[in-house]
Design an enzyme around this catalytic site. Structure first.
Site, short mmCIF file in Angstrom:
data_model
loop_
_atom_site.label_atom_id
_atom_site.label_comp_id
_atom_site.label_asym_id
_atom_site.label_seq_id
_atom_site.Cartn_x
_atom_site.Cartn_y
_atom_site.Cartn_z
N ALA A 185 0.85 -1.18 0.00
CA ALA A 185 0.00 0.00 0.00
C ALA A 185 0.89 1.24 0.00
CB ALA A 185 -0.89 -0.01 1.24
N GLY A 232 0.71 -5.06 0.88
CA GLY A 232 -0.52 -5.18 0.10
C GLY A 232 -0.28 -5.85 -1.26
N GLU A 248 -0.44 -9.37 -0.53
CA GLU A 248 -1.85 -9.69 -0.21
C GLU A 248 -2.72 -9.78 -1.48
OE1 GLU A 248 -1.88 -6.52 2.78
OE2 GLU A 248 -2.63 -8.00 4.21
N GLU A 274 5.14 -5.01 7.00
CA GLU A 274 4.42 -3.97 7.76
C GLU A 274 5.01 -3.73 9.14
OE1 GLU A 274 3.02 -6.36 5.92
OE2 GLU A 274 1.35 -5.53 4.77
#
Ligand code: CO8
Length: 257
Positions: A65, A108, A111, A131
């Site tokens: 992200a 992300g 993911e 993260e």
């Protein structure tokens, strides 16, 4: 529809979506995520298309992200805008989606690959959930899907201690379907998607739905809780420090607050 952050093309019955933010390692900002979902949903509704491939470039599938976009956000801003929800829309796609991963698939980005139905990796692919290094946890399914994919021991190491998996390790642990040379990975993913897209469409969609059902009912609660915990961390000093330190290209100083 014209897109700015992705490219779309069709190869026979396969829809190809390519992330197109190379200057930012394909970091997944909100616009890119909205465009990705629009394109996936468009292909999903199109009878001429039987399967989709999502790709990045050789250096980065996606580095997660967009940290710069979320660094200053409060818990309430994160909850109000609910950007994790757009990641969740991948689950609603009915046709098979294959991730073609080369280079970094982090946060992300990992993911999204985990949310796809199969992963074709290049020899240079690196999978990770970093993260923890910016003071948060995965928020778009990483704690749940990675654990199902590679098992608890490896998931713990990846998420708590930023271990990245090479392509070969990802193959060994069952995260990816196959590993091919960098020069071939996109063609290999398209070839696999074309084969699947040539099969009986209703049966393919039914099979995908049923395989996902094998763990979907266990996944829903975990995904909802993970999202809440991820948002809650935006109330911590460590999240602000972690993301600021990334942007300022320095080591963070953790306070445990
Ligand atoms: N967000 C924003 N910008 C990024 C990101 C990112 N995730 N990754 C890289 N960039 C930018 C860099 O800041 C840099 O920009 P600039 O040129 O302006 O300084 C540019 O891309 C190139 O990156 P680097 O110079 O860092 O390239 P390197 O080859 O040195 O390193 C890495 C490549 C290892 C990929 C490194 O960029 C990196 O560690 N990136 C961040 C990885 C990360 O921590 N990802 C997790 C993000 S959090 C997340 O994904 C949570 C998802 C939960 C759901 C989301 C809901 C909103």
């Amino acid at each position: 529809m014209p897109y700015e952050m992705i490219l779309t093309e069709t190869h026979g019955r396969v829809g190809l979506i390519t992330f197109n933010r190379p200057q930012a390692m394909n970091a997944l900002n909100n616009q890119l995520m909205r465009e990705l979902m629009d394109a996936l949903e468009f292909f999903d509704e199109n009878d001429e298309i039987g399967a989709m491939v999502i790709a990045g470039n050789e250096k980065a599938f996606a580095a997660g992200a967009d940290i710069k976009e979320m660094a200053d956000k409060s818990i309430h801003q994160m909850m109000d805008t609910d950007h994790v929800a757009v990641f969740g829309r991948i689950r609603t796609i009915k046709k098979p989606v294959i991730a073609a991963v080369s280079g970094f698939a982090l946060g992300g980005g990992c993911e999204i690959a985990l949310s796809c139905d199969m992963i074709v990796a290049s020899e240079s692919a690196k999978f990770g959930q970093p993260e923890i290094t910016i003071g948060v946890i995965p928020g778009a399914g990483g704690t749940q899907r990675l654990t199902y994919a590679v098992g608890k021991a490896i998931a713990m190491e990846m998420i708590l201690n930023n271990r990245t998996l090479s392509a070969q390790e990802a193959l060994q642990y069952g995260l990816v379907n196959r590993v091919v040379p960098v020069s071939d990975y996109l063609n290999e993913a398209l070839k696999l998607a074309k084969e699947i897209a040539s099969r009986a469409p209703l049966a393919v969609r039914a099979a995908k739905r049923m395989i996902n059902q094998a763990y979907e009912r266990f996944l829903s609660d975990g995904l909802a809780q993970e999202k809440q915990v991820f948002y809650n961390l935006f109330g911590s000093e460590d999240q602000k420090e972690g993301m600021k330190a990334f942007i300022e290209k320095r080591k963070p100083e953790w306070k445990g607050k």
